[in-house]
Design a protein around this motif. Structure first.
Motif, PDB file in Angstrom:
ATOM      1  N   LYS A 155       0.816  -1.120   0.231  1.00  0.00           N
ATOM      2  CA  LYS A 155       0.012   0.087   0.025  1.00  0.00           C
ATOM      3  C   LYS A 155       0.673   1.327   0.013  1.00  0.00           C
ATOM      4  CE  LYS A 155      -2.098  -0.926   3.781  1.00  0.00           C
ATOM      5  NZ  LYS A 155      -3.371  -0.931   5.001  1.00  0.00           N
ATOM      6  N   GLY A 156       1.955   1.090  -0.501  1.00  0.00           N
ATOM      7  CA  GLY A 156       2.791   2.173  -0.732  1.00  0.00           C
ATOM      8  C   GLY A 156       3.342   2.642   0.852  1.00  0.00           C
ATOM      9  N   ASN A 157       3.279   3.909   0.846  1.00  0.00           N
ATOM     10  CA  ASN A 157       3.621   4.542   2.491  1.00  0.00           C
ATOM     11  C   ASN A 157       2.609   4.299   3.725  1.00  0.00           C
ATOM     12  OD1 ASN A 157       6.080   5.023   1.738  1.00  0.00           O
ATOM     13  ND2 ASN A 157       5.456   6.900   0.631  1.00  0.00           N
ATOM     14  N   ALA A 173      13.139 -10.684  26.284  1.00  0.00           N
ATOM     15  CA  ALA A 173      14.708 -10.625  26.447  1.00  0.00           C
ATOM     16  C   ALA A 173      14.773  -9.354  27.353  1.00  0.00           C
ATOM     17  CB  ALA A 173      15.257 -10.417  25.165  1.00  0.00           C
ATOM     18  N   LYS A 174      13.840  -8.237  27.430  1.00  0.00           N
ATOM     19  CA  LYS A 174      13.816  -7.129  28.085  1.00  0.00           C
ATOM     20  C   LYS A 174      14.830  -6.293  27.585  1.00  0.00           C
ATOM     21  CE  LYS A 174      12.436  -9.141  32.389  1.00  0.00           C
ATOM     22  NZ  LYS A 174      12.607  -9.431  33.945  1.00  0.00           N
ATOM     23  N   VAL A 175      14.916  -6.103  26.265  1.00  0.00           N
ATOM     24  CA  VAL A 175      15.700  -5.003  25.336  1.00  0.00           C
ATOM     25  C   VAL A 175      15.051  -4.126  24.826  1.00  0.00           C
ATOM     26  CG1 VAL A 175      17.268  -7.019  25.019  1.00  0.00           C
ATOM     27  CG2 VAL A 175      15.492  -6.592  23.502  1.00  0.00           C
ATOM     28  N   PRO A 176      15.934  -3.093  24.323  1.00  0.00           N
ATOM     29  CA  PRO A 176      14.976  -2.017  23.725  1.00  0.00           C
ATOM     30  C   PRO A 176      14.607  -2.084  22.320  1.00  0.00           C
ATOM     31  CG  PRO A 176      17.480  -1.375  24.728  1.00  0.00           C
ATOM     32  CD  PRO A 176      17.247  -2.635  24.557  1.00  0.00           C
ATOM     33  N   ILE A 177      13.446  -1.630  22.113  1.00  0.00           N
ATOM     34  CA  ILE A 177      12.838  -1.690  20.885  1.00  0.00           C
ATOM     35  C   ILE A 177      13.104  -0.542  20.182  1.00  0.00           C
ATOM     36  CG2 ILE A 177      10.605  -1.898  19.675  1.00  0.00           C
ATOM     37  CD1 ILE A 177       9.603  -3.569  22.301  1.00  0.00           C
ATOM     38  N   VAL A 178      13.536  -0.419  18.868  1.00  0.00           N
ATOM     39  CA  VAL A 178      14.005   0.563  18.005  1.00  0.00           C
ATOM     40  C   VAL A 178      12.827   0.548  16.912  1.00  0.00           C
ATOM     41  CG1 VAL A 178      15.794   1.611  16.549  1.00  0.00           C
ATOM     42  CG2 VAL A 178      16.386   0.124  18.803  1.00  0.00           C
ATOM     43  N   PRO A 179      11.861   1.600  16.855  1.00  0.00           N
ATOM     44  CA  PRO A 179      11.111   1.699  15.518  1.00  0.00           C
ATOM     45  C   PRO A 179      11.928   2.095  14.251  1.00  0.00           C
ATOM     46  CG  PRO A 179      10.183   2.838  17.619  1.00  0.00           C
ATOM     47  CD  PRO A 179      11.458   2.450  18.092  1.00  0.00           C
ATOM     48  N   CYS A 180      11.451   1.658  13.246  1.00  0.00           N
ATOM     49  CA  CYS A 180      12.339   2.155  11.994  1.00  0.00           C
ATOM     50  C   CYS A 180      11.309   2.327  10.866  1.00  0.00           C
ATOM     51  CB  CYS A 180      13.187   1.207  11.684  1.00  0.00           C
ATOM     52  SG  CYS A 180      14.134   1.316  10.179  1.00  0.00           S
ATOM     53  N   ALA A 181      11.454   3.492  10.274  1.00  0.00           N
ATOM     54  CA  ALA A 181      10.615   3.988   9.251  1.00  0.00           C
ATOM     55  C   ALA A 181      10.951   3.786   7.670  1.00  0.00           C
ATOM     56  CB  ALA A 181       9.910   5.279   9.275  1.00  0.00           C
ATOM     57  N   MET A 182      10.349   2.999   6.884  1.00  0.00           N
ATOM     58  CA  MET A 182      11.041   2.968   5.502  1.00  0.00           C
ATOM     59  C   MET A 182      10.049   3.684   4.759  1.00  0.00           C
ATOM     60  SD  MET A 182      13.491   0.527   5.303  1.00  0.00           S
ATOM     61  CE  MET A 182      14.055  -0.895   6.293  1.00  0.00           C
ATOM     62  N   ILE A 183      10.482   4.679   3.994  1.00  0.00           N
ATOM     63  CA  ILE A 183       9.907   5.572   3.004  1.00  0.00           C
ATOM     64  C   ILE A 183       9.977   5.506   1.580  1.00  0.00           C
ATOM     65  CG2 ILE A 183       8.822   8.026   2.465  1.00  0.00           C
ATOM     66  CD1 ILE A 183       9.746   8.643   5.429  1.00  0.00           C
ATOM     67  N   ASP A 184       9.207   5.295   0.577  1.00  0.00           N
ATOM     68  CA  ASP A 184       9.270   4.838  -0.754  1.00  0.00           C
ATOM     69  C   ASP A 184      10.291   3.988  -1.093  1.00  0.00           C
ATOM     70  OD1 ASP A 184       7.574   6.976  -1.402  1.00  0.00           O
ATOM     71  OD2 ASP A 184       9.108   8.684  -1.523  1.00  0.00           O
ATOM     72  N   CYS A 185      10.672   2.901  -0.062  1.00  0.00           N
ATOM     73  CA  CYS A 185      11.629   1.808  -0.646  1.00  0.00           C
ATOM     74  C   CYS A 185      10.971   0.748  -1.508  1.00  0.00           C
ATOM     75  CB  CYS A 185      12.125   1.005   0.697  1.00  0.00           C
ATOM     76  SG  CYS A 185      13.206   2.183   1.594  1.00  0.00           S
ATOM     77  N   ILE A 232       6.003   9.113   8.554  1.00  0.00           N
ATOM     78  CA  ILE A 232       6.020   8.732   7.013  1.00  0.00           C
ATOM     79  C   ILE A 232       4.904  10.162   6.729  1.00  0.00           C
ATOM     80  CG2 ILE A 232       4.974   7.444   5.200  1.00  0.00           C
ATOM     81  CD1 ILE A 232       5.897   5.164   6.832  1.00  0.00           C
ATOM     82  N   ASN A 233       3.898  10.164   7.058  1.00  0.00           N
ATOM     83  CA  ASN A 233       2.981  11.199   6.954  1.00  0.00           C
ATOM     84  C   ASN A 233       3.703  12.586   6.869  1.00  0.00           C
ATOM     85  OD1 ASN A 233       1.073   9.391   6.696  1.00  0.00           O
ATOM     86  ND2 ASN A 233       0.102   9.788   8.779  1.00  0.00           N
ATOM     87  N   ALA A 234       4.516  12.781   7.784  1.00  0.00           N
ATOM     88  CA  ALA A 234       5.303  14.063   8.003  1.00  0.00           C
ATOM     89  C   ALA A 234       6.215  14.421   6.989  1.00  0.00           C
ATOM     90  CB  ALA A 234       5.752  14.220   9.244  1.00  0.00           C
ATOM     91  N   HIS A 235       6.796  13.091   6.215  1.00  0.00           N
ATOM     92  CA  HIS A 235       8.066  13.111   5.364  1.00  0.00           C
ATOM     93  C   HIS A 235       7.759  12.559   4.114  1.00  0.00           C
ATOM     94  CE1 HIS A 235       9.597  13.635   9.522  1.00  0.00           C
ATOM     95  NE2 HIS A 235      10.588  14.332   9.156  1.00  0.00           N
ATOM     96  N   ASP A 236       6.677  12.109   3.733  1.00  0.00           N
ATOM     97  CA  ASP A 236       6.321  11.660   2.479  1.00  0.00           C
ATOM     98  C   ASP A 236       6.715  12.613   1.340  1.00  0.00           C
ATOM     99  OD1 ASP A 236       5.619  10.048   0.400  1.00  0.00           O
ATOM    100  OD2 ASP A 236       3.812   9.488   1.311  1.00  0.00           O
TER     101      ASP A 236
END
Length: 236
Positions: A155-157, A173-185, A232-236
C-alpha cells in the motif's frame, strides 16, 4: 523486476567469484565468525545499492544503541528494505524472515550462512521456537530485526496492522525496541523502471524496557505503528 535484472547485469563478471564465496561460507561456517559472514553480505548489498541507481537517505542512526541486544521493528515495503538496513547499520544483526524468501535465487544459502531465522506461517510451534531463539540471542547481545506487519504492505507508504506477537522476543529479553520507518523503498524493486529512486530509512529513539514494561504486546505494537506512520505522513 527491471531494476533487479539491471543489478544482476552489472554484477555479471563478478558472479562466478560470488558463487565461490557463498559456497565457501555455506560449507565451512565454522571457519568464519558470524560477524565475518554478515559483514561479507553487508559489503555485497551496499555495492548492489550503489549500482541500482538508488539515493537512500539514512537518518536517526544515532538513536540505535551502541552495544547490547535490541529489536529493530521496521515497516515492510519490499525486498529493498533488507538492503536499506544493511546500508544503514554497521553492526551485525539477525533478521527473522518468512520462509517464502528462501525461494529467491541463492537467498537460502546466504540466509543460512548468516544463521538468520525463518518463520513458517501457520506453524505456531515453529514460530514460537524462532521467537525463543531470537530472544536468547538478543539477551546475549545480538541485535535483531522483525517486520511487525508480517509481510510487505503493498500500500505504498501506508502500513498494515502491526502484530503484537512480533514484539514478544524483545519483551522476553527485556531489550530496547527501535522503531524504524521505511519511506518509498517499495519504489526500488516493485516498479518496472530504471529511473533514479529516492527513498528513506529512519531510526527512532528506542523504547527501553522501563518504557514499555507496563504495556501489553498489542499496546506496544500500536505505539510503534503510530510512531512510524506519523513520521511517514510528515516526511512523505
Amino acid at each position: 523486476m527491471l531494476r533487479l535484472v539491471f543489478i544482476v547485469i552489472r554484477f555479471i563478471f563478478e558472479i562466478p567469484f560470488l558463487l565461490v564465496q557463498i559456497k565457501k561460507y555455506k560449507n565451512h561456517p565454522e571457519k568464519y565468525s558470524i560477524e565475518e559472514r554478515i559483514g561479507w553480505t553487508r559489503k555485497l548489498l551496499r555495492k548492489a545499492t550503489k549500482r541500482a541507481r538508488v539515493d537512500l537517505q539514512i537518518s536517526g542512526v544515532e538513536n540505535v544503541p551502541q552495544e547490547g541486544g535490541y529489536l529493530i521493528t521496521p515497516n515492510h515495503q519490499g525486498l529493498f528494505d533488507i538492503l536499506a538496513l544493511f546500508n544503514a547499520l554497521d553492526v551485525p544483526f539477525k533478521i527473522v524472515y518468512k520462509e517464502e524468501l528462501r525461494k529467491v535465487g541463492l537467498a537460502a544459502d546466504v540466509l543460512d550462512f548468516m544463521e538468520y531465522h525463518a518463520i513458517v506461517r501457520n506453524n505456531l510451534r515453529q514460530s514460537m521456537k524462532v521467537i525463543r531463539t531470537t530472544s536468547k540471542e538478543m539477551k546475549e547481545g545480538m541485535p535483531a530485526v522483525i517486520f511487525p506487519e508480517g509481510t510487505r504492505s503493498k500500500k505504498g507508504n501506508s502500513l498494515n496492522e502491526f502484530k503484537g506477537g512480533s514484539f514478544k522476543a524483545a519483551i522476553d529479553a527485556k531489550v530496547p525496541i527501535v522503531p524504524c520507518a521505511m519511506i518509498d523503498c517499495f519504489r526500488v524493486l516493485d516498479y518496472n523502471s530504471l529511473k533514479k529512486v529516492h527513498c528513506q530509512i529512519h531510526f527512532f529513539k528506542p523504547l527501553t524496557y522501563e518504557d514499555y514494561k507496563d504495556m501489553n504486546s498489542t499496546e506496544i505494537a500500536n505505539y510503534v505503528e503510530n510512531t512510524i506512520q506519523d513520521y511517514i505522513n510528515a516526511h512523505d
